[in-house]
Scaffold this motif. Sequence first.
Motif, PDB file in Angstrom:
ATOM      1  N   MET A  58      11.737   2.207  -4.488  1.00  0.00           N
ATOM      2  CA  MET A  58      11.010   3.105  -5.389  1.00  0.00           C
ATOM      3  C   MET A  58      11.975   3.853  -6.301  1.00  0.00           C
ATOM      4  SD  MET A  58       7.860   2.448  -4.711  1.00  0.00           S
ATOM      5  CE  MET A  58       8.535   0.779  -4.492  1.00  0.00           C
ATOM      6  N   CYS A  81       2.388   2.306  -4.046  1.00  0.00           N
ATOM      7  CA  CYS A  81       2.801   0.961  -3.663  1.00  0.00           C
ATOM      8  C   CYS A  81       2.233   0.578  -2.297  1.00  0.00           C
ATOM      9  CB  CYS A  81       4.328   0.873  -3.662  1.00  0.00           C
ATOM     10  SG  CYS A  81       4.996  -0.785  -3.438  1.00  0.00           S
ATOM     11  N   TYR A  84      -1.039  -1.071  -2.274  1.00  0.00           N
ATOM     12  CA  TYR A  84      -1.038  -2.497  -2.605  1.00  0.00           C
ATOM     13  C   TYR A  84      -0.480  -3.348  -1.468  1.00  0.00           C
ATOM     14  CZ  TYR A  84      -2.139  -1.736  -7.556  1.00  0.00           C
ATOM     15  OH  TYR A  84      -2.766  -1.427  -8.739  1.00  0.00           O
ATOM     16  N   GLY A  86       2.697  -2.854  -0.311  1.00  0.00           N
ATOM     17  CA  GLY A  86       4.140  -2.934  -0.483  1.00  0.00           C
ATOM     18  C   GLY A  86       4.927  -2.272   0.639  1.00  0.00           C
ATOM     19  N   LEU A  97      10.550  -2.566   1.661  1.00  0.00           N
ATOM     20  CA  LEU A  97       9.630  -2.993   0.631  1.00  0.00           C
ATOM     21  C   LEU A  97       9.265  -4.473   0.790  1.00  0.00           C
ATOM     22  CD1 LEU A  97       8.254  -2.138  -2.115  1.00  0.00           C
ATOM     23  CD2 LEU A  97      10.290  -2.979  -3.219  1.00  0.00           C
ATOM     24  N   PHE A 102       4.651  -5.611  -4.152  1.00  0.00           N
ATOM     25  CA  PHE A 102       5.340  -4.785  -5.145  1.00  0.00           C
ATOM     26  C   PHE A 102       5.161  -5.367  -6.544  1.00  0.00           C
ATOM     27  CE2 PHE A 102       9.178  -4.235  -7.747  1.00  0.00           C
ATOM     28  CZ  PHE A 102       9.257  -2.849  -7.844  1.00  0.00           C
ATOM     29  N   PHE A 105       1.765  -4.557  -7.719  1.00  0.00           N
ATOM     30  CA  PHE A 105       1.701  -3.122  -8.011  1.00  0.00           C
ATOM     31  C   PHE A 105       2.285  -2.794  -9.379  1.00  0.00           C
ATOM     32  CE2 PHE A 105       4.386   0.868  -7.361  1.00  0.00           C
ATOM     33  CZ  PHE A 105       3.391   1.743  -7.783  1.00  0.00           C
ATOM     34  N   VAL A 106       3.492  -3.250  -9.654  1.00  0.00           N
ATOM     35  CA  VAL A 106       4.126  -2.845 -10.912  1.00  0.00           C
ATOM     36  C   VAL A 106       3.450  -3.499 -12.115  1.00  0.00           C
ATOM     37  CG1 VAL A 106       6.326  -2.321  -9.804  1.00  0.00           C
ATOM     38  CG2 VAL A 106       5.984  -4.597 -10.810  1.00  0.00           C
TER      39      VAL A 106
END
Length: 204
Positions: A58, A81, A84, A86, A97, A102, A105-106
Amino acid sequence: MGSLPEAVPFFSQWETPGMTMDVLAEGAEALRRDPLWQGSGARTLDEYALWAGNICGMACLKMILATRGEIVPTIELARRCTGYGGYVVNDGAIKGLIYAPFVSFVREAFGLRAEVMTNVATAEIPAILGRSRFFIASVSSWIRWPDREPPAKGGHLVLVTAASEQDFRFHNPSGHTSATQANAQLAPSDFDRFFANRGIAVSI
């Protein structure tokens, strides 16, 4: 080498960057003395102490977002995160992670293009950065001590901002000195001793 790595803001995974050696010596208890903990987005000191040792990814994401002018607290990012998948939290233990969630998410939260990469040779990273702005690399946390041999590779994430055949530059969220935090610099052969041959390519 593309954009100058100095243009990428640095953030530690703890709100007070100078606390690394205390955390190494005492674990999460040291984080309870971080006077800046509320800047993390944690709702309580307990939440901060639980998460700060687990959010190198993060911190890397926070640096990526800061490059385009967005500042989002690390534990707020971790919380989102987790939604989701992550991170997985069980009885106060955090797993993550986890790369694939991830990436979702991003993409959905920030519109970032990200790709999980495995079996990556160190020599391939310059080409990856030729296609993507950043590479979040899985390395040993011992990368902060480049003169030491790590007990294993992986387990920690750093943000590689620039790479050539001569020189790798990266931001290390748990570096313990200024030289091992922002724009840390290693020869590719030294980086390779810590690199677990996997990571996430990210474009903004």
